[in-house]
Design an enzyme around this catalytic site. Sequence first.
Site, PDB file in Angstrom:
ATOM      1  N   HIS A  55       0.836  -1.192   0.000  1.00 49.04           N
ATOM      2  CA  HIS A  55       0.000   0.000   0.000  1.00 49.04           C
ATOM      3  C   HIS A  55       0.876   1.248   0.000  1.00 49.04           C
ATOM      4  O   HIS A  55       2.093   1.166   0.142  1.00 49.04           O
ATOM      5  CB  HIS A  55      -0.937   0.009   1.221  1.00 49.04           C
ATOM      6  N   ALA A  56       0.222   2.392  -0.153  1.00 51.18           N
ATOM      7  CA  ALA A  56       0.864   3.704  -0.038  1.00 51.18           C
ATOM      8  C   ALA A  56      -0.034   4.561   0.844  1.00 51.18           C
ATOM      9  O   ALA A  56      -1.153   4.169   1.175  1.00 51.18           O
ATOM     10  CB  ALA A  56       1.032   4.347  -1.418  1.00 51.18           C
TER      11      ALA A  56
END
Length: 142
Positions: A55-56
């Site tokens: 994820h970011a």
Amino acid sequence: MFNSSVFNCNVIDLPKIHNRSGNITPIHGDLDIPFAIKRVYYLYDIPGGENRGGHAHYRLHQLLIAASGSFDVILDDGRMRKTVSLNRPNVGLLITPGIWRDLVNFSSGAVLLVLASEHYDATDYIRDYDEFITLTKRETNK
């Protein structure tokens, strides 16, 4: 927002106070690291071959530390990738907003300590890689 680059994610040497009976590494937010610490969590008992991350974040800054054992962090800004290996408890990896991260190659007994700049907020996560790439391209074309 997504002006981030994998080159903005740096390894930080943390203080290490040596004593013959053991070492200690104190970490002060806004002093040893470039943000105030609002949340601390750790990952452990990660089965062999498992990956984490994926994820970011839009706003969150993080410092990742291999409190025990080792693992690799694959950083991706939508244009470039770089891999950082963490294996010492007095070294942390600063991850800035707008960077996709994958955590791989955990050693047996590894403990990943995370210091975060914000409280948990589900809306701050980008969990779909295709969406992340779309967002980074949109920022690049501005």
